[in-house]
Design an enzyme around this catalytic site. Structure first.
Site, PDB file in Angstrom:
ATOM      1  N   LYS B  58       0.804  -1.222   0.000  1.00  0.00           N
ATOM      2  CA  LYS B  58       0.000   0.000   0.000  1.00  0.00           C
ATOM      3  C   LYS B  58       0.837   1.271   0.000  1.00  0.00           C
ATOM      4  O   LYS B  58       0.314   2.353  -0.261  1.00  0.00           O
ATOM      5  CB  LYS B  58      -0.958  -0.002   1.179  1.00  0.00           C
ATOM      6  CG  LYS B  58      -2.028  -1.061   1.065  1.00  0.00           C
ATOM      7  CD  LYS B  58      -2.898  -0.808  -0.159  1.00  0.00           C
ATOM      8  CE  LYS B  58      -3.999  -1.823  -0.264  1.00  0.00           C
ATOM      9  NZ  LYS B  58      -4.833  -1.584  -1.444  1.00  0.00           N
ATOM     10  N   SER B 275      -3.557 -12.504   2.817  1.00  0.00           N
ATOM     11  CA  SER B 275      -3.817 -12.308   1.389  1.00  0.00           C
ATOM     12  C   SER B 275      -2.672 -12.867   0.548  1.00  0.00           C
ATOM     13  O   SER B 275      -2.881 -13.308  -0.592  1.00  0.00           O
ATOM     14  CB  SER B 275      -4.057 -10.827   1.066  1.00  0.00           C
ATOM     15  OG  SER B 275      -2.935 -10.054   1.415  1.00  0.00           O
TER      16      SER B 275
END
Lengths: 90, 316
Positions: B58, B275
């Site tokens: 991110k 994830s």
């Protein structure tokens, strides 16, 4: 009767209801009654062996029942159990 | 014995450009032991995105969004950057917000792991904890409402709609993958959260070579434990998502991903988040179908922020 609050992704399987009044003196009995009344929830919440899937988190107040007595955590008639979804997105 | 002199030793130049210059150029790691039973001629690699300074992939979109907002003057007058987050994007906003002097306000579900909330508070972000039953979509709705009510106070970054999100991957992650594979990448596999990674990398790879196949990864149902990933058929659809980009979509169960997280830690020494486990399951499934190919996937973060999830680590 204790109540169970249903997260948004599962309301499609509870006729849109966000809060359900259920029978049960323990969390296990509450979940049994939930799956009896709403069998379409079964594949989402329990595995083939009938155990709760590992990411199913049930909270009694601020406490995860995994940190209390697990499924044997006793419930009072006015208790409110929360079924919490995981966090998606970024 | 020959002695080394100081002039013989190559000393790396000190990093310039500060924290921002440390974003990207993450290692591309082969899955050697876990992929040992793959057909000869098939390899699987993962971008190790926890090497970014904020600890996750991110950093790329957060920095891109912040830079675009600063360039447009959208943060002028002491406006706060506001967005909803499941954690990692918030940590990256808070990291670079602190470095650039931009105050940050984040709406995140109150069920976010204690590790995430502690990191965000340590970085000085203002947190608005939203109804845990409404999940990430509930946090999005709270952020939208706050932005509409206080436009003078907030710059609403809208990571799910902001093109600077996917553009970060078009400009950095995609080119890195082509360079690190010597242009030989044949398949790219990425989980769907905001969909920025698949959209940006996918567009770059298709422009580079239209034969490269793109696979999206999503949970196998609406109620799941794949933190960070969205089940798009039942979630608010991200505005940046172009559903024509993936050539196929692979569904992964939470149980498969949890087991893979433990395998990656114990067989590859890769201590990654949930994830990443889901991405590895999907990449290996796809790789098993191939006769030859070079599959690249993305491991978005490390396992530290999931340590409080006892069920994840204690099985097996």
């Amino acid at each position: 009767m204790p109540t169970l609050r249903v997260p948004t992704p599962l309301r499609a399987y509870t006729a849109g209801q966000s809060e359900l009044a259920l029978q049960g003196q323990t969390v296990a009995e509450l979940m049994d009654d939930l799956l009896l009344q709403y069998p379409a929830l079964k594949p989402h919440l329990v595995n083939d062996q009938g155990s709760l899937r590992p990411f199913v988190n049930l909270f009694l107040g601020e406490e995860n029942v995994k940190d209390l007595q697990g499924l044997q955590t006793p419930l009072k008639t006015d208790d409110r159990v929360l079924l919490i979804p995981s966090i998606a997105g970024g | 014995m020959d002695m080394l002199t100081v002039s013989d030793i190559q000393v790396a130049a000190p990093a310039i450009g500060g924290l921002q210059a440390a974003v990207g150029n993450t290692p591309l790691l082969p899955l050697e032991r876990i992929g040992a039973d793959l057909p000869a001629g098939v390899q699987v690699f993962a971008k190790a995105e926890w090497f970014n300074p904020g600890g996750s992939i991110k950093d790329r979109p957060a920095l891109s969004i912040l830079r675009a907002a600063l360039a447009e003057g959208a943060l002028a007058g002491g406006k706060r950057l506001l967005d909803s987050t499941s954690g990692n994007m918030g940590i990256s906003y808070a990291t670079f917000g602190a470095a650039l002097g931009v105050p940050v306000t984040l709406a995140l579900p109150a069920i976010a792991s204690p590790e995430r909330i502690s990191i965000l508070r340590a970085l000085g972000a203002e947190l608005i904890l939203t109804d845990p039953l409404e999940g990430s979509d509930g946090a999005i709705l709270v952020a939208r409402r706050l932005a509409a009510e206080h436009p003078e106070r907030y710059y609403y970054a809208r990571q799910y709609e902001n093109p600077a999100n996917w553009q970060a991957h078009y400009l950095t992650t995609g080119p890195e993958i082509v360079q690190q594979t010597g242009g030989c990448v044949t398949h790219f596999v990425a989980g769907l959260g905001t969909t920025g990674t698949l959209t940006g990398v996918g567009r770059y790879l298709k422009a580079y070579n239209p034969h490269i196949q793109l696979a999206a990864v999503q949970p196998d149902g609406p109620f799941h434990g794949l933190e960070g990933l969205k089940h798009l058929p039942t979630a608010l659809k991200p505005g940046i998502f172009d559903e024509t980009i993936p050539d196929r979509t692979l569904e992964v169960s939470t149980e498969e991903a949890y087991a893979m997280v433990r395998r990656l830690a114990r067989q590859e020494g890769l201590f990654v988040g949930i994830s990443a486990g889901a991405a590895a399951v999907a990449a290996l499934k796809l790789a098993q179908e191939l006769e030859s190919g070079l599959v690249v996937t993305v491991f978005p973060d490390a396992g530290y922020k999931y340590l409080s999830d006892k069920d994840l680590w204690q099985a097996d």
